[in-house]
Design an enzyme around this catalytic site. Structure first.
Site, PDB file in Angstrom:
ATOM      1  N   ASP A 145      17.084 -35.993  -3.583  1.00 26.79           N
ATOM      2  CA  ASP A 145      16.482 -36.991  -4.481  1.00 26.79           C
ATOM      3  C   ASP A 145      15.709 -38.047  -3.711  1.00 26.79           C
ATOM      4  O   ASP A 145      14.843 -38.724  -4.263  1.00 26.79           O
ATOM      5  CB  ASP A 145      17.555 -37.656  -5.331  1.00 26.79           C
ATOM      6  N   ARG A 186      15.910 -33.297 -15.873  1.00 31.69           N
ATOM      7  CA  ARG A 186      16.597 -33.823 -14.693  1.00 31.69           C
ATOM      8  C   ARG A 186      16.119 -33.029 -13.485  1.00 31.69           C
ATOM      9  O   ARG A 186      15.415 -32.040 -13.615  1.00 31.69           O
ATOM     10  CB  ARG A 186      18.134 -33.831 -14.860  1.00 31.69           C
ATOM     11  N   GLY A 187      16.522 -33.524 -12.306  1.00 28.24           N
ATOM     12  CA  GLY A 187      15.985 -32.959 -11.070  1.00 28.24           C
ATOM     13  C   GLY A 187      14.816 -33.848 -10.656  1.00 28.24           C
ATOM     14  O   GLY A 187      13.920 -34.124 -11.472  1.00 28.24           O
ATOM     15  N   ALA A 188      14.833 -34.283  -9.398  1.00 24.34           N
ATOM     16  CA  ALA A 188      13.896 -35.324  -8.967  1.00 24.34           C
ATOM     17  C   ALA A 188      12.429 -34.984  -9.256  1.00 24.34           C
ATOM     18  O   ALA A 188      11.709 -35.781  -9.873  1.00 24.34           O
ATOM     19  CB  ALA A 188      14.124 -35.636  -7.487  1.00 24.34           C
ATOM     20  N   ASN A 208      21.417 -36.908  -2.357  1.00 19.36           N
ATOM     21  CA  ASN A 208      21.384 -35.762  -3.279  1.00 19.36           C
ATOM     22  C   ASN A 208      22.644 -35.834  -4.138  1.00 19.36           C
ATOM     23  O   ASN A 208      23.483 -36.727  -3.990  1.00 19.36           O
ATOM     24  CB  ASN A 208      21.291 -34.444  -2.500  1.00 19.36           C
ATOM     25  N   LYS A 209      22.755 -34.897  -5.045  1.00 18.56           N
ATOM     26  CA  LYS A 209      23.837 -34.891  -6.027  1.00 18.56           C
ATOM     27  C   LYS A 209      25.202 -35.128  -5.388  1.00 18.56           C
ATOM     28  O   LYS A 209      25.492 -34.592  -4.318  1.00 18.56           O
ATOM     29  CB  LYS A 209      23.802 -33.531  -6.748  1.00 18.56           C
ATOM     30  N   GLN A 261      25.555 -28.954 -13.451  1.00 18.45           N
ATOM     31  CA  GLN A 261      24.212 -28.385 -13.278  1.00 18.45           C
ATOM     32  C   GLN A 261      24.280 -27.001 -12.631  1.00 18.45           C
ATOM     33  O   GLN A 261      23.452 -26.135 -12.907  1.00 18.45           O
ATOM     34  CB  GLN A 261      23.345 -29.303 -12.400  1.00 18.45           C
TER      35      GLN A 261
HETATM   36  O1  MRU Z   1      21.314 -35.696 -11.680  1.00 19.79           O
HETATM   37  P1  MRU Z   1      20.327 -34.597 -11.458  1.00 19.79           P
HETATM   38  O2  MRU Z   1      20.691 -33.329 -12.132  1.00 19.79           O
HETATM   39  O3  MRU Z   1      18.923 -35.045 -11.757  1.00 19.79           O
HETATM   40  O4  MRU Z   1      20.393 -34.339  -9.891  1.00 19.79           O
HETATM   41  C1  MRU Z   1      19.592 -33.347  -9.338  1.00 19.79           C
HETATM   42  C2  MRU Z   1      19.790 -33.174  -7.888  1.00 19.79           C
HETATM   43  O5  MRU Z   1      20.606 -33.824  -7.267  1.00 19.79           O
HETATM   44  C3  MRU Z   1      18.892 -32.208  -7.209  1.00 19.79           C
HETATM   45  O6  MRU Z   1      19.519 -31.605  -6.124  1.00 19.79           O
HETATM   46  C4  MRU Z   1      17.658 -32.952  -6.703  1.00 19.79           C
HETATM   47  O7  MRU Z   1      17.102 -33.741  -7.716  1.00 19.79           O
HETATM   48  C5  MRU Z   1      16.625 -32.035  -6.189  1.00 19.79           C
HETATM   49  S1  MRU Z   1      15.893 -31.109  -7.496  1.00 19.79           S
HETATM   50  C6  MRU Z   1      14.691 -30.121  -6.864  1.00 19.79           C
END
Ligand code: MRU
Length: 352
Positions: free
Chosen positions: A239, A48-50, A249-250, A198
């Site tokens: 994201d 996970r994480g973009a 973002n999250k 997270q």
């Molecule tokens: O649902 P996730 O854990 O994939 O969400 C991640 C986020 O919102 C991060 O802040 C974003 O992807 C940036 S990661 C460098």
């Protein structure tokens, strides 16, 4: 995060992922041998994480090419486009995913005249390049972002935008790591980040591994901490950043931005150019992923709400550009108005 621990890598014809659902207590690798397993790992938050899901998807496309029995380029290209569609559908908000798969398919199209073998090797090289470039971009974000951290060094962050969310080093955590490496005082307030935790599970762990002082807080404590003067700035990842500077973002990021505004605190967004989407003019057009309500009604597999309760679960929110102080990219800082700066960063990195 230690240098040895990788988020996404390729080994013996497998897409390898550290299982982020099990961290911090168990470190196991998930070996994906088929495209469907890569897709499931992205959907299921093994990775996970973009930027990290973009890297995993790029290897997923390389895996399809490696396994294909096609001897002609044209059926192979059709398989790759089908794989691209499948992967893109797994997580709609993070544009890095669709960016990476589109880059892979475009590379395959370029290589098509040279035949299937060239596509296979070329796609693996391209996935390696996407990973290596992401790591380099994270370090550059650290260099540009570290000077923004005020002298007392108390940074609040949300979710995990660290090495685990990228090829390594992170986006929001990059300025923090760099400032800390420079010997600056740093103390990170880490939002736990309900419902997937997270922050509580991953960001705390990464910072602890790096020896960076931190305090874990629940999401609901952020306003209290700001009101008491315990926060100097907020840095989050993204994201998707659209043409006017609105940021997805999250879930919970928007609330933090409003709180930061109310307390006159700088609110920074750190992201590589692969997160910029100039195809959308404002944040209302960003698709917001809805995840299972079970992730809200359950904690660590335990039902915490009465059986049958319906829970909402938008996984992301959109922070309007006017609440963002600056965007930290690998090509420098972008200040409001964001449209020109975003266009220039996107164009100079080939992201049109
Ligand atoms: O649902 P996730 O854990 O994939 O969400 C991640 C986020 O919102 C991060 O802040 C974003 O992807 C940036 S990661 C460098």
């Amino acid at each position: 995060m230690s240098q040895e621990l990788r988020t996404v890598w390729w080994e013996a014809e497998h897409v390898c992922l550290i299982d982020q659902r099990r961290l911090p207590h168990v470190q196991v690798t998930v070996y994906c041998t088929q495209l469907s397993e890569v897709a499931a790992a992205i959907k299921g938050m093994v990775v996970r994480g973009a930027p990290a899901i973009g890297c995993a998807a790029a290897y997923g496309i390389a895996l399809v090419a490696a396994q294909s029995s096609s001897t002609d380029a044209s059926p192979l290209l059709a398989e790759l486009v089908a794989a691209q569609r499948l992967l893109d559908a797994q997580r709609p908000t993070a544009v890095n995913l669709a960016w990476a798969t589109a880059r892979m398919v475009a590379r395959a199209q370029e290589l098509a005249p040279q035949g299937v073998a060239s596509i296979r090797t070329g796609l693996l090289d391209e996935a390696h390049a996407i990973l290596a470039e992401d790591l380099a971009m994270c370090h550059a974000i650290g260099d540009y972002g570290a000077p923004l951290i005020p002298a007392r060094g108390r940074v609040l962050t949300h979710c995990n935008a660290g090495g685990l969310a990228t090829a390594g080093y992170g986006t929001a955590l990059a300025p923090i790591r760099t400032a800390f490496a420079q010997g600056r005082p740093i103390h990170v307030l880490v939002d736990e980040t309900r419902p997937f935790l997270q922050g509580a599970r991953l960001t705390t762990w990464e910072l602890q591994q790096a020896g960076i002082p931190l305090t874990l807080i629940t999401d609901s404590m952020a306003g209290y901490m700001m009101q008491r003067g315990a926060v100097d700035c907020i840095i989050v990842g993204a994201d998707r950043i659209v043409a006017n500077g609105d940021v997805a973002n999250k879930i919970g990021t928007y609330s933090l931005a409003v709180l930061a505004h109310a307390h006159d605190l700088p609110f920074y967004v750190a992201a590589p150019s692969s997160t910029i989407d100039l195809g959308l003019s404002d944040g209302s057009q960003i698709p917001i992923e809805e995840r299972s309500s079970d992730e809200v009604t359950h904690l660590a597999g335990q039902l915490i709400a009465p059986p049958g309760v319906l829970a909402a679960h938008p996984a992301f929110d959109v922070t309007p550009y006017h609440l963002v102080t600056a965007i930290i990219t690998e090509r420098g800082l972008i200040y409001p108005p964001f449209d020109d700066g975003l266009r220039s960063v996107a164009t100079s990195s080939g992201r049109t």
